[in-house]
Design an enzyme around this catalytic site. Structure first.
Site, PDB file in Angstrom:
ATOM      1  N   TYR A 214       0.851  -1.202   0.000  1.00  0.00           N
ATOM      2  CA  TYR A 214       0.000   0.000   0.000  1.00  0.00           C
ATOM      3  C   TYR A 214       0.886   1.252   0.000  1.00  0.00           C
ATOM      4  O   TYR A 214       1.026   1.921   1.027  1.00  0.00           O
ATOM      5  CB  TYR A 214      -0.883   0.027   1.254  1.00  0.00           C
ATOM      6  CG  TYR A 214      -1.613  -1.263   1.573  1.00  0.00           C
ATOM      7  CD1 TYR A 214      -2.659  -1.709   0.773  1.00  0.00           C
ATOM      8  CD2 TYR A 214      -1.273  -2.017   2.704  1.00  0.00           C
ATOM      9  CE1 TYR A 214      -3.341  -2.878   1.086  1.00  0.00           C
ATOM     10  CE2 TYR A 214      -1.947  -3.180   3.016  1.00  0.00           C
ATOM     11  CZ  TYR A 214      -2.979  -3.608   2.201  1.00  0.00           C
ATOM     12  OH  TYR A 214      -3.646  -4.760   2.507  1.00  0.00           O
TER      13      TYR A 214
ATOM     14  N   SER B 149      -7.031   6.614   4.303  1.00  0.00           N
ATOM     15  CA  SER B 149      -7.702   7.538   5.216  1.00  0.00           C
ATOM     16  C   SER B 149      -7.709   7.088   6.676  1.00  0.00           C
ATOM     17  O   SER B 149      -7.264   7.820   7.560  1.00  0.00           O
ATOM     18  CB  SER B 149      -9.130   7.772   4.721  1.00  0.00           C
ATOM     19  OG  SER B 149      -9.914   8.382   5.691  1.00  0.00           O
TER      20      SER B 149
ATOM     21  N   ASP C  69     -12.592  -5.122   4.199  1.00  0.00           N
ATOM     22  CA  ASP C  69     -12.920  -5.403   2.803  1.00  0.00           C
ATOM     23  C   ASP C  69     -13.673  -6.699   2.510  1.00  0.00           C
ATOM     24  O   ASP C  69     -14.740  -6.681   1.931  1.00  0.00           O
ATOM     25  CB  ASP C  69     -11.614  -5.418   1.994  1.00  0.00           C
ATOM     26  CG  ASP C  69     -10.790  -4.154   2.198  1.00  0.00           C
ATOM     27  OD1 ASP C  69     -11.200  -3.262   2.956  1.00  0.00           O
ATOM     28  OD2 ASP C  69      -9.715  -4.055   1.583  1.00  0.00           O
TER      29      ASP C  69
ATOM     30  N   TYR D  96      -7.182 -12.472   5.508  1.00  0.00           N
ATOM     31  CA  TYR D  96      -7.550 -11.060   5.595  1.00  0.00           C
ATOM     32  C   TYR D  96      -8.576 -10.791   6.697  1.00  0.00           C
ATOM     33  O   TYR D  96      -8.323 -11.116   7.850  1.00  0.00           O
ATOM     34  CB  TYR D  96      -8.062 -10.655   4.205  1.00  0.00           C
ATOM     35  CG  TYR D  96      -7.592  -9.282   3.772  1.00  0.00           C
ATOM     36  CD1 TYR D  96      -6.324  -8.827   3.996  1.00  0.00           C
ATOM     37  CD2 TYR D  96      -8.477  -8.446   3.088  1.00  0.00           C
ATOM     38  CE1 TYR D  96      -5.929  -7.564   3.569  1.00  0.00           C
ATOM     39  CE2 TYR D  96      -8.088  -7.187   2.646  1.00  0.00           C
ATOM     40  CZ  TYR D  96      -6.809  -6.750   2.904  1.00  0.00           C
ATOM     41  OH  TYR D  96      -6.422  -5.511   2.482  1.00  0.00           O
TER      42      TYR D  96
ATOM     43  N   GLU E 152       0.554  -6.660   9.200  1.00  0.00           N
ATOM     44  CA  GLU E 152      -0.783  -6.131   8.924  1.00  0.00           C
ATOM     45  C   GLU E 152      -1.824  -6.872   9.787  1.00  0.00           C
ATOM     46  O   GLU E 152      -2.704  -6.246  10.362  1.00  0.00           O
ATOM     47  CB  GLU E 152      -1.052  -6.319   7.433  1.00  0.00           C
ATOM     48  CG  GLU E 152      -2.289  -5.610   6.923  1.00  0.00           C
ATOM     49  CD  GLU E 152      -2.498  -5.853   5.434  1.00  0.00           C
ATOM     50  OE1 GLU E 152      -1.764  -6.662   4.823  1.00  0.00           O
ATOM     51  OE2 GLU E 152      -3.421  -5.240   4.874  1.00  0.00           O
TER      52      GLU E 152
HETATM   53  C1  2M8 Z   1      -6.941  -2.742   2.982  1.00  0.00           C
HETATM   54  O1  2M8 Z   1      -7.695  -2.231   1.905  1.00  0.00           O
HETATM   55  C2  2M8 Z   1      -7.168  -1.867   0.635  1.00  0.00           C
HETATM   56  C3  2M8 Z   1      -8.283  -1.213  -0.178  1.00  0.00           C
HETATM   57  O2  2M8 Z   1      -8.719  -0.061   0.471  1.00  0.00           O
HETATM   58  C4  2M8 Z   1      -6.612  -3.011  -0.174  1.00  0.00           C
HETATM   59  O3  2M8 Z   1      -6.778  -4.177   0.209  1.00  0.00           O
HETATM   60  O4  2M8 Z   1      -6.006  -2.737  -1.207  1.00  0.00           O
HETATM   61  C5  2M8 Z   1      -7.865  -2.758   4.221  1.00  0.00           C
HETATM   62  O5  2M8 Z   1      -7.323  -3.539   5.242  1.00  0.00           O
HETATM   63  C6  2M8 Z   1      -8.134  -1.356   4.691  1.00  0.00           C
HETATM   64  O6  2M8 Z   1      -8.878  -1.363   5.865  1.00  0.00           O
HETATM   65  C7  2M8 Z   1      -6.823  -0.577   4.902  1.00  0.00           C
HETATM   66  O7  2M8 Z   1      -7.121   0.745   5.200  1.00  0.00           O
HETATM   67  C8  2M8 Z   1      -5.934  -0.640   3.662  1.00  0.00           C
HETATM   68  C9  2M8 Z   1      -4.547  -0.049   3.890  1.00  0.00           C
HETATM   69  O8  2M8 Z   1      -3.971  -0.565   5.062  1.00  0.00           O
HETATM   70  O9  2M8 Z   1      -5.755  -1.999   3.230  1.00  0.00           O
END
Ligand code: 2M8
Length: 454
Positions: free
Chosen positions: A42, A47, A188, A383, A427
């Site tokens: 990520y 947010s 998610d 997840y 995570e």
């Molecule tokens: C996860 O979500 C993102 C999409 O928003 C992804 O899987 O690509 C979730 O765990 C979400 O809650 C979290 O904010 C994000 C970034 O840590 O990853």
């Protein structure tokens, strides 16, 4: 089976070492005015991650914590919406990237720069602001003054965010926030969304794009079994397409998007964050305290109306009116919104510590799993379908403290710190083996460690 050693054989950090390493992780993921959620998987700002990150940073520097929120709020839409992703420029390793969202192109309310997504995430930012102000109380006078001024300066944006949620995401005034995508819940692929996702059917001509997440996780040595399935991902992508076609307009999305849920956990967090912000308004003499208390009351009521006789809450499918009861951590939402009568609150806390949840005898750490191990949907590695997530532990600890359940809060805090003593800042974690899963190091995990230690 993974070759990762179990928690029993891995080195354990002392509390001082946890704090030092957590601060080091946040510094490593710092890109100047924002902290990426996790460098490989990520590589942008998310947010609700940003809110947790700000809480952790507040333990190091309230100034840097406020910068995080300023960056996020700097990407706010004209409607007041705070987008779920703020994209860092030149970073192409995440899909869907800016060109797929095309927000600045299709929606006049979206900023052209920075590029953002067109969704929301749970509104925990007010909780972060409150904690930053609390941390500033103990800081030198100059830092305290700076924090106060900067909170004042961001106040109109915070209020606009809460107004957006109350008006556009709850136009019928049920006290429950509408979401158009499982991503908006932050949880998610939670079993909460299994039933509604059955109605999300991509058009036959829709061509799904490459899953960058599996590639990034693979590079970290993680397996696809830890991420949402391909079948789910096509639906995620299709919903983005539906929202883009709706030009991210709430009124249009309400009519056209094939997923429309009332999210009980986000609603509880909205109630709590509104209440926290109201105390900030009182303390700093800012406008809007009454309005915020009004939101807190309305959303607390909305959450409690979904609760069963044990206080366990549920989501509502707004397309059918059906209450969707699942054995997921979102059921504990009333511990965050507050307002349960003492009997049901006790019952809910007992459920939380029971063998169906934190107290499962096989768990490495007595912490809330994202889905109950007694649910047929439970999956210990996948997840939000079973693993334990440190920010979720943090939220429940915080909620328990606010509800006056100090003893349970303390037990969870100890267990959470024990989990984080592996120093990986993963995570999420396998509830039975304690094995770190998903991305690492994950910024919000490091951040909650810092806050829990403060
Ligand atoms: C996860 O979500 C993102 C999409 O928003 C992804 O899987 O690509 C979730 O765990 C979400 O809650 C979290 O904010 C994000 C970034 O840590 O990853």
């Amino acid at each position: 089976m993974s070759a990762t050693p179990s928690t029993r054989t891995r080195a354990r950090l002392t509390r001082t070492q946890i704090a030092a390493r957590a601060a080091y992780v946040l510094a490593g993921n710092d890109r100047g005015r924002l902290t990426v959620a996790a460098p490989q998987l990520y590589p942008h700002m998310w947010s609700w991650d940003a809110a947790f990150i700000a809480m952790g940073l507040a333990r190091v520097s309230t100034g840097r914590a406020l910068t995080e929120l300023e960056t996020l709020l700097g990407a706010q839409w004209r409607t007041g919406m705070v987008p779920h992703i703020v994209f860092t420029e030149g970073e192409t390793g995440y899909e869907p990237g800016p060109h797929r969202w095309a927000c600045g192109r299709v929606c006049p309310d979206a900023p052209r720069r920075p590029a953002t997504s067109g969704l929301i995430q749970p509104p925990v930012h007010g909780v972060a602001v409150r904690r930053i102000l609390d941390a500033a109380h103990g800081a030198p006078a100059a830092e305290r003054r700076d924090a106060t001024e900067r909170i004042r300066a961001m106040w109109p944006r915070l209020l606009a965010w809460h107004r957006y949620l109350a008006e556009r995401r709850d136009p019928e005034r049920r006290g429950l926030l509408t979401i158009y995508h499982g991503w908006e819940s932050g949880l998610d692929d939670s079993p909460r969304w299994d039933a509604p996702y059955k109605n999300v059917v991509p058009a036959p001509e829709f061509v799904p794009f490459r899953r960058a997440d599996l590639h990034a996780l693979g590079a970290l040595g993680g397996a696809a079994a830890q991420r949402p399935s391909d079948a789910e991902y096509v639906k995620y992508q299709w919903l983005v397409e539906e929202l883009r076609r709706a030009r991210y307009d709430d009124a249009t999305a309400r009519r056209t998007v094939s997923f429309r849920m009332a999210d009980v956990l986000s609603s509880a967090l909205f109630a709590a964050a509104s209440e926290e912000l109201a105390t900030v308004a009182d303390e700093l003499g800012l406008s809007g305290a009454e309005e915020l208390i009004g939101y807190a009351d309305r959303f607390r009521r909305g959450v409690l109306e979904t609760a069963d006789d044990r206080g366990f809450a549920a989501d509502v499918d707004l397309r059918t009116g059906e209450v969707i009861r699942t054995q997921t951590v979102a059921g504990f939402a009333p511990l965050l919104s507050g307002g349960l009568d003492p009997d049901r609150r006790r019952a809910l806390v007992e459920t939380l510590v029971s063998a169906d949840w934190c107290g499962h005898p096989g768990f490495a750490h007595a912490l809330p799993p994202s889905t109950s191990p007694s649910s047929s949907a439970f999956d210990p590695v996948r997840y939000w379908r079973g693993p334990q997530w440190p920010p979720m532990s943090w939220l429940l600890i915080w909620g328990l403290e606010r509800s006056g359940e100090q003893e349970t809060a303390l037990a969870l805090r100890e267990a959470a710190l024990d989990q984080l003593a592996d120093g990986v800042f993963a995570e999420y974690y396998h509830p039975f083996t304690g094995e770190p899963l998903g991305a690492r190091p994950q910024s919000w995990t490091a951040a909650v460690a810092l806050d829990l230690l403060a």
